[in-house]
Write an enzyme that holds these catalytic residues in place. Structure first.
Site, PDB file in Angstrom:
ATOM      1  N   SER A   1       6.169  25.920 -79.124  1.00 61.06           N
ATOM      2  CA  SER A   1       5.559  25.445 -80.368  1.00 61.06           C
ATOM      3  C   SER A   1       5.169  23.977 -80.249  1.00 61.06           C
ATOM      4  CB  SER A   1       6.574  25.602 -81.502  1.00 61.06           C
ATOM      5  OG  SER A   1       6.119  24.926 -82.650  1.00 61.06           O
TER       6      SER A   1
ATOM      7  N   TYR B   1      15.178  23.710 -84.841  1.00 61.34           N
ATOM      8  CA  TYR B   1      14.244  24.744 -84.374  1.00 61.34           C
ATOM      9  C   TYR B   1      13.465  24.226 -83.162  1.00 61.34           C
ATOM     10  CZ  TYR B   1       9.837  27.336 -84.186  1.00 61.34           C
ATOM     11  OH  TYR B   1       8.733  28.030 -83.751  1.00 61.34           O
TER      12      TYR B   1
ATOM     13  N   LYS C   1      13.354  25.252 -78.901  1.00 65.12           N
ATOM     14  CA  LYS C   1      12.136  25.570 -78.129  1.00 65.12           C
ATOM     15  C   LYS C   1      12.049  24.664 -76.891  1.00 65.12           C
ATOM     16  CE  LYS C   1      10.314  28.843 -80.627  1.00 65.12           C
ATOM     17  NZ  LYS C   1      10.189  30.203 -80.119  1.00 65.12           N
TER      18      LYS C   1
HETATM   19  P1  NAD Z   1       8.076  36.408 -86.881  1.00 63.39           P
HETATM   20  O1  NAD Z   1       9.349  36.080 -87.538  1.00 63.39           O
HETATM   21  O2  NAD Z   1       7.019  37.068 -87.679  1.00 63.39           O
HETATM   22  O3  NAD Z   1       8.345  37.301 -85.580  1.00 63.39           O
HETATM   23  C1  NAD Z   1       9.522  37.189 -84.823  1.00 63.39           C
HETATM   24  C2  NAD Z   1      10.056  38.596 -84.603  1.00 63.39           C
HETATM   25  O4  NAD Z   1      11.274  38.510 -83.857  1.00 63.39           O
HETATM   26  C3  NAD Z   1      10.386  39.304 -85.917  1.00 63.39           C
HETATM   27  O5  NAD Z   1       9.805  40.590 -85.909  1.00 63.39           O
HETATM   28  C4  NAD Z   1      11.909  39.374 -85.936  1.00 63.39           C
HETATM   29  O6  NAD Z   1      12.378  40.514 -86.599  1.00 63.39           O
HETATM   30  C5  NAD Z   1      12.217  39.387 -84.454  1.00 63.39           C
HETATM   31  N1  NAD Z   1      13.558  38.873 -84.117  1.00 63.39           N
HETATM   32  C6  NAD Z   1      14.154  37.759 -84.609  1.00 63.39           C
HETATM   33  N2  NAD Z   1      15.364  37.606 -84.060  1.00 63.39           N
HETATM   34  C7  NAD Z   1      15.541  38.647 -83.199  1.00 63.39           C
HETATM   35  C8  NAD Z   1      16.583  39.038 -82.328  1.00 63.39           C
HETATM   36  N3  NAD Z   1      17.718  38.322 -82.231  1.00 63.39           N
HETATM   37  N4  NAD Z   1      16.423  40.146 -81.569  1.00 63.39           N
HETATM   38  C9  NAD Z   1      15.305  40.899 -81.670  1.00 63.39           C
HETATM   39  N5  NAD Z   1      14.272  40.571 -82.479  1.00 63.39           N
HETATM   40  C10 NAD Z   1      14.396  39.454 -83.245  1.00 63.39           C
HETATM   41  O7  NAD Z   1       7.516  35.069 -86.225  1.00 63.39           O
HETATM   42  P2  NAD Z   1       6.112  34.782 -85.558  1.00 63.39           P
HETATM   43  O8  NAD Z   1       5.377  33.870 -86.454  1.00 63.39           O
HETATM   44  O9  NAD Z   1       5.486  36.037 -85.139  1.00 63.39           O
HETATM   45  O10 NAD Z   1       6.586  33.934 -84.307  1.00 63.39           O
HETATM   46  C11 NAD Z   1       6.789  34.515 -83.048  1.00 63.39           C
HETATM   47  C12 NAD Z   1       7.309  33.443 -82.097  1.00 63.39           C
HETATM   48  O11 NAD Z   1       6.375  32.371 -82.051  1.00 63.39           O
HETATM   49  C13 NAD Z   1       8.641  32.854 -82.523  1.00 63.39           C
HETATM   50  O12 NAD Z   1       9.412  32.637 -81.368  1.00 63.39           O
HETATM   51  C14 NAD Z   1       8.251  31.530 -83.149  1.00 63.39           C
HETATM   52  O13 NAD Z   1       9.260  30.572 -83.038  1.00 63.39           O
HETATM   53  C15 NAD Z   1       7.027  31.148 -82.329  1.00 63.39           C
HETATM   54  N6  NAD Z   1       6.105  30.262 -83.054  1.00 63.39           N
HETATM   55  C16 NAD Z   1       5.610  30.644 -84.255  1.00 63.39           C
HETATM   56  C17 NAD Z   1       4.744  29.805 -84.935  1.00 63.39           C
HETATM   57  C18 NAD Z   1       4.183  30.200 -86.282  1.00 63.39           C
HETATM   58  O14 NAD Z   1       3.655  29.355 -86.983  1.00 63.39           O
HETATM   59  N7  NAD Z   1       4.222  31.459 -86.685  1.00 63.39           N
HETATM   60  C19 NAD Z   1       4.385  28.567 -84.392  1.00 63.39           C
HETATM   61  C20 NAD Z   1       4.896  28.216 -83.157  1.00 63.39           C
HETATM   62  C21 NAD Z   1       5.762  29.078 -82.487  1.00 63.39           C
HETATM   63  C1  UD1 Z   2       5.347  23.864 -89.848  1.00 60.96           C
HETATM   64  C2  UD1 Z   2       6.607  23.388 -89.179  1.00 60.96           C
HETATM   65  C3  UD1 Z   2       6.427  23.538 -87.678  1.00 60.96           C
HETATM   66  C4  UD1 Z   2       6.099  24.979 -87.329  1.00 60.96           C
HETATM   67  C5  UD1 Z   2       4.869  25.407 -88.101  1.00 60.96           C
HETATM   68  C6  UD1 Z   2       4.609  26.872 -87.917  1.00 60.96           C
HETATM   69  C7  UD1 Z   2       7.612  21.699 -90.639  1.00 60.96           C
HETATM   70  C8  UD1 Z   2       7.881  20.245 -90.839  1.00 60.96           C
HETATM   71  N1  UD1 Z   2       6.875  22.011 -89.554  1.00 60.96           N
HETATM   72  O1  UD1 Z   2       4.273  23.077 -89.388  1.00 60.96           O
HETATM   73  O2  UD1 Z   2       7.606  23.150 -87.023  1.00 60.96           O
HETATM   74  O3  UD1 Z   2       5.863  25.108 -85.940  1.00 60.96           O
HETATM   75  O4  UD1 Z   2       5.081  25.202 -89.501  1.00 60.96           O
HETATM   76  O5  UD1 Z   2       3.354  27.199 -88.417  1.00 60.96           O
HETATM   77  O6  UD1 Z   2       8.046  22.548 -91.388  1.00 60.96           O
HETATM   78  N2  UD1 Z   2       1.568  21.643 -96.985  1.00 60.96           N
HETATM   79  C9  UD1 Z   2       1.418  21.286 -98.305  1.00 60.96           C
HETATM   80  N3  UD1 Z   2       1.982  22.083 -99.262  1.00 60.96           N
HETATM   81  C10 UD1 Z   2       2.683  23.222 -98.970  1.00 60.96           C
HETATM   82  C11 UD1 Z   2       2.821  23.589 -97.609  1.00 60.96           C
HETATM   83  C12 UD1 Z   2       2.263  22.772 -96.644  1.00 60.96           C
HETATM   84  O7  UD1 Z   2       0.810  20.272 -98.604  1.00 60.96           O
HETATM   85  O8  UD1 Z   2       3.176  23.891 -99.888  1.00 60.96           O
HETATM   86  C13 UD1 Z   2       0.958  20.813 -95.960  1.00 60.96           C
HETATM   87  C14 UD1 Z   2       1.962  20.212 -95.004  1.00 60.96           C
HETATM   88  O9  UD1 Z   2       2.424  18.973 -95.461  1.00 60.96           O
HETATM   89  C15 UD1 Z   2       1.123  20.085 -93.722  1.00 60.96           C
HETATM   90  C16 UD1 Z   2       0.130  21.232 -93.821  1.00 60.96           C
HETATM   91  O10 UD1 Z   2       0.105  21.623 -95.184  1.00 60.96           O
HETATM   92  O11 UD1 Z   2       0.424  18.888 -93.727  1.00 60.96           O
HETATM   93  C17 UD1 Z   2       0.530  22.438 -92.978  1.00 60.96           C
HETATM   94  O12 UD1 Z   2       1.870  22.761 -93.306  1.00 60.96           O
HETATM   95  P1  UD1 Z   2       2.606  24.051 -92.694  1.00 60.96           P
HETATM   96  O13 UD1 Z   2       1.750  25.236 -92.842  1.00 60.96           O
HETATM   97  O14 UD1 Z   2       3.978  24.100 -93.283  1.00 60.96           O
HETATM   98  O15 UD1 Z   2       2.667  23.718 -91.144  1.00 60.96           O
HETATM   99  P2  UD1 Z   2       3.284  22.432 -90.406  1.00 60.96           P
HETATM  100  O16 UD1 Z   2       4.038  21.567 -91.302  1.00 60.96           O
HETATM  101  O17 UD1 Z   2       2.190  21.812 -89.618  1.00 60.96           O
END
Ligand code: NAD
Ligand code: UD1
Length: 355
Positions: free
Chosen positions: A137, A161, A165
């Site tokens: 991430s 978190y 990572k």
């Molecule tokens: P998500 O929560 O939708 O998907 C994660 C999946 O993992 C879920 O289906 C959950 O049930 C499963 N899971 C959790 N713990 C588990 C365990 N112990 N054993 C088996 N399954 C388990 O999240 P996502 O948004 O799809 O994210 C996927 C990956 O990408 C995560 O590792 C997350 O940290 C990373 N990531 C997500 C974002 C984002 O914004 N969505 C950003 C950066 C990184």
């Molecule tokens: C957040 C997480 C980041 C994670 C990512 C996943 C924090 C501090 N960071 O990123 O670690 O990897 O989500 O997608 O939580 N905002 C508002 N009002 C709201 C929600 C968000 O103004 O109700 C603004 C935030 O201040 C930010 C932008 O929208 O500037 C995006 O926010 P968000 O979607 O939560 O993502 P990040 O904060 O970038």
């Protein structure tokens, strides 16, 4: 065709990527505990794929369990091996992802994310499977010193978190030292948003959402009264914070490109930003939403959220050079597809779960 294990394949990024991989011809084993997802999501993936029931039974298998359970993982690897179709590579999504929750319960995050990954890597080593694409991430950059952010930027996560990572990236790097046959891609996602254009799969936040797109969706359907914009005093053109939003289908295609690269080159560890290289402010996102859903969205500017930064934008040029991958979809498509998913599934997968 190669067989893949997709951990966390029922989640937001996992479902969209699984679909892209199925369409590319891969056979999939999806492993999920469903702690943050629903089996309905996988049913929908099957539906979009257009595969008939015989093809599906052959090409898509699901296991329910936890990545921290070594016996469970070993059993999956062994069963596939005995069937003469061993797992060639793992796409590792499973984990917990809420920054807030990680601050409140850091031990849980270290256990699931770090111990879970360590257990998975142990099972992979034991079964001679040494190709992995890992969900990292952009949060590991913390408050980046310069924009756009390159992969060489300092790693300085500011919450548990992000720290898990960064630690996993270190473990993966150490593995290449003990066995040079490891093929590893650490993909640092920026802000994944949107949904599949059919509106059948999308982000399904359980509980109250914190991220911008799910919050705006809920304001637009009147589930939340008002969007609170965190900070109107950032050093940006309109004073609201800027992020690099990436359409979930672009992100899914990035995984396919990374996997193809790993399988067709000599073993190496690659670390890549997956982002668009473009930034949009909160107000720009709100304005695009208003155009797409054709209504005024109430918002108020409140204090900055703790841990937020002014601007986070990727330098995605390394992914283009290495993988030939870059984002194709616009902010309008992110908003349109995210909104389409919301309108078609106001309660996420819940309604179909109840049927
Ligand atoms: P998500 O929560 O939708 O998907 C994660 C999946 O993992 C879920 O289906 C959950 O049930 C499963 N899971 C959790 N713990 C588990 C365990 N112990 N054993 C088996 N399954 C388990 O999240 P996502 O948004 O799809 O994210 C996927 C990956 O990408 C995560 O590792 C997350 O940290 C990373 N990531 C997500 C974002 C984002 O914004 N969505 C950003 C950066 C990184
Ligand atoms: C957040 C997480 C980041 C994670 C990512 C996943 C924090 C501090 N960071 O990123 O670690 O990897 O989500 O997608 O939580 N905002 C508002 N009002 C709201 C929600 C968000 O103004 O109700 C603004 C935030 O201040 C930010 C932008 O929208 O500037 C995006 O926010 P968000 O979607 O939560 O993502 P990040 O904060 O970038």
């Amino acid at each position: 065709m190669a067989k893949l294990l997709i951990t966390g394949g029922a989640g937001f990024i996992g479902t969209h990527t699984s679909l892209v991989l199925l369409e590319a011809g891969y056979d999939l084993i999806i492993l999920d505990s469903f702690i943050n997802s629903s089996p309905i999501a996988l049913k929908r993936v099957s539906q979009i794929s257009g595969l008939n029931s015989t093809e599906l039974a052959r090409r898509l298998k699901t296991y329910t369990g936890d990545i921290r359970d070594l016996d469970f993982l070993e059993n999956i690897f062994k069963t596939c091996g005995q069937e003469g179709n061993p797992i060639d590579a793992v796409i590792h999504f499973a984990g917990l992802k809420s920054v807030d929750e990680s601050v409140k319960n850091p031990l849980l995050y270290w256990d699931v994310n770090l111990n879970g990954t360590k257990t998975l890597l142990t099972a992979m080593e034991k079964n001679n499977c040494r190709t992995i694409v890992f969900s990292s991430s952009a949060t590991i950059y913390g408050k980046a010193q310069s924009i756009p952010i390159q992969e060489t930027a300092k790693i300085q996560p500011i919450n548990p978190y992000g720290k898990t990572k960064a630690a996993i990236e270190n473990i993966l790097s150490d593995l290449t030292g003990i066995n040079p046959n490891w093929r590893i891609a650490c993909l640092r996602y920026f802000n994944p948003v949107g949904a599949h254009p059919t509106g059948l799969i999308g982000e399904n936040p359980l509980g109250t959402p914190n991220n911008l797109f799910p919050v705006i969706n809920q304001v637009a359907i009147n589930k939340l009264k008002v969007l609170k914009i965190f900070g109107g005093d950032w050093p940006t053109p309109d004073k609201t914070a800027m992020r690099d939003y990436i359409h979930i289908m672009d992100l899914a295609e990035g995984h396919l490109a990374a996997l193809n690269y790993l399988q067709n080159s000599t073993p190496e560890l690659i670390t890549l930003n997956l982002g668009s290289g473009k930034g949009y402010s909160v107000l720009e996102v709100v304005s695009e939403y208003q155009k797409v859903c054709r209504k005024k969205l109430p918002f108020e500017v409140v204090n900055r959220r703790q841990g937020d930064s002014a601007i986070s934008i990727a330098d995605p040029s390394k992914a283009l050079t290495k993988l030939g991958w870059q984002t194709k979809r616009t902010l309008n498509e992110m908003v349109r597809d995210g909104w389409n998913w919301q309108v078609k599934n106001p309660k996420g997968y819940l309604e179909e779960e109840r049927k």
